[in-house]
Design an enzyme around this catalytic site. Sequence first.
Site, mmCIF file in Angstrom:
data_model
loop_
_atom_site.group_PDB
_atom_site.id
_atom_site.type_symbol
_atom_site.label_atom_id
_atom_site.label_comp_id
_atom_site.label_asym_id
_atom_site.label_seq_id
_atom_site.Cartn_x
_atom_site.Cartn_y
_atom_site.Cartn_z
ATOM 1 N N LYS A 44 0.830 -1.213 0.000
ATOM 2 C CA LYS A 44 0.000 0.000 0.000
ATOM 3 C C LYS A 44 0.862 1.260 0.000
ATOM 4 O O LYS A 44 0.351 2.378 -0.025
ATOM 5 C CB LYS A 44 -0.918 0.022 1.222
ATOM 6 C CG LYS A 44 -1.971 -1.043 1.241
ATOM 7 C CD LYS A 44 -3.147 -0.741 2.176
ATOM 8 C CE LYS A 44 -2.822 -0.479 3.574
ATOM 9 N NZ LYS A 44 -4.010 -0.365 4.450
ATOM 10 N N LYS A 46 2.591 2.191 2.580
ATOM 11 C CA LYS A 46 2.468 2.772 3.922
ATOM 12 C C LYS A 46 3.550 2.184 4.824
ATOM 13 O O LYS A 46 3.797 0.984 4.815
ATOM 14 C CB LYS A 46 1.086 2.441 4.517
ATOM 15 C CG LYS A 46 -0.033 3.353 4.076
ATOM 16 C CD LYS A 46 -1.217 3.268 5.051
ATOM 17 C CE LYS A 46 -2.135 4.444 4.911
ATOM 18 N NZ LYS A 46 -3.218 4.443 5.897
HETATM 19 N N1 C2G Z 1 -10.636 6.963 9.047
HETATM 20 C C1 C2G Z 1 -11.652 7.846 9.397
HETATM 21 N N2 C2G Z 1 -11.329 9.106 9.765
HETATM 22 C C2 C2G Z 1 -10.019 9.498 9.809
HETATM 23 C C3 C2G Z 1 -9.004 8.594 9.463
HETATM 24 C C4 C2G Z 1 -9.334 7.315 9.089
HETATM 25 O O1 C2G Z 1 -12.854 7.504 9.367
HETATM 26 N N3 C2G Z 1 -9.738 10.785 10.192
HETATM 27 C C5 C2G Z 1 -11.038 5.605 8.636
HETATM 28 C C6 C2G Z 1 -10.647 5.296 7.196
HETATM 29 O O2 C2G Z 1 -11.605 5.823 6.289
HETATM 30 C C7 C2G Z 1 -10.633 3.767 7.209
HETATM 31 C C8 C2G Z 1 -10.192 3.439 8.644
HETATM 32 O O3 C2G Z 1 -10.360 4.653 9.420
HETATM 33 O O4 C2G Z 1 -11.952 3.270 6.989
HETATM 34 C C9 C2G Z 1 -8.753 3.005 8.728
HETATM 35 O O5 C2G Z 1 -7.957 4.018 8.137
HETATM 36 P P1 C2G Z 1 -6.446 3.626 7.703
HETATM 37 O O6 C2G Z 1 -5.772 2.935 8.821
HETATM 38 O O7 C2G Z 1 -5.836 4.842 7.088
HETATM 39 O O8 C2G Z 1 -6.731 2.533 6.587
HETATM 40 P P2 C2G Z 1 -6.375 2.590 5.021
HETATM 41 O O9 C2G Z 1 -4.936 2.872 4.838
HETATM 42 O O10 C2G Z 1 -7.387 3.476 4.404
HETATM 43 O O11 C2G Z 1 -6.562 1.051 4.606
HETATM 44 O O12 C2G Z 1 -8.299 -2.601 2.129
HETATM 45 C C10 C2G Z 1 -8.590 -1.347 2.734
HETATM 46 C C11 C2G Z 1 -7.335 -0.705 3.282
HETATM 47 O O13 C2G Z 1 -6.644 -1.598 4.137
HETATM 48 C C12 C2G Z 1 -7.714 0.571 4.029
#
Ligand code: C2G
Length: 129
Positions: A44, A46
């Site tokens: 990803k 990350k």
């Molecule tokens: N999120 C949120 N508000 C934020 C930050 C994050 O609602 N201020 C939500 C994101 O939309 C996501 C969840 O928290 O639904 C997890 O965010 P991340 O850890 O950044 O996940 P991501 O990198 O988007 O990975 O297959 C899907 C991926 O693994 C998603």
Amino acid sequence: MKKIITYGTFDLLHVGHINILRRAKELGDYLIVAISTDEFNDLKGKQAYYCYEDRKVILEAIEYVDEVIPENQWEQKIDDVVTHNVDTFVMGHDWEGEFDFLKDHCEVVYLPRTEGISTTKIKEDLNQI
Ligand code: C2G
């Protein structure tokens, strides 16, 4: 029992993560969280501060979370939904539309993100100190 699933890295846990986990759980009775493994985070693009095992321990301590499984690849979601008998898939609306293919297998819900907070923002703000 209505089962919910959501996916993410959940690094440097913050209120945005807690908000979506709480709201996802409110949609059902049992919440599964698929946490991106360190190897999948590489895919990803990350770099998580906490390793997968630590992020798993942290998520398992949250009252809204009933089960944590690893997210190893993009392609596992249909299998996860079927295997775990999931009723509803939940993600933040930054993913709006990306997972609509799951609608053949379960309800798909995109919830508003929490504004003003992100793991990236935390890292950037800390770098200013
Ligand atoms: N999120 C949120 N508000 C934020 C930050 C994050 O609602 N201020 C939500 C994101 O939309 C996501 C969840 O928290 O639904 C997890 O965010 P991340 O850890 O950044 O996940 P991501 O990198 O988007 O990975 O297959 C899907 C991926 O693994 C998603």
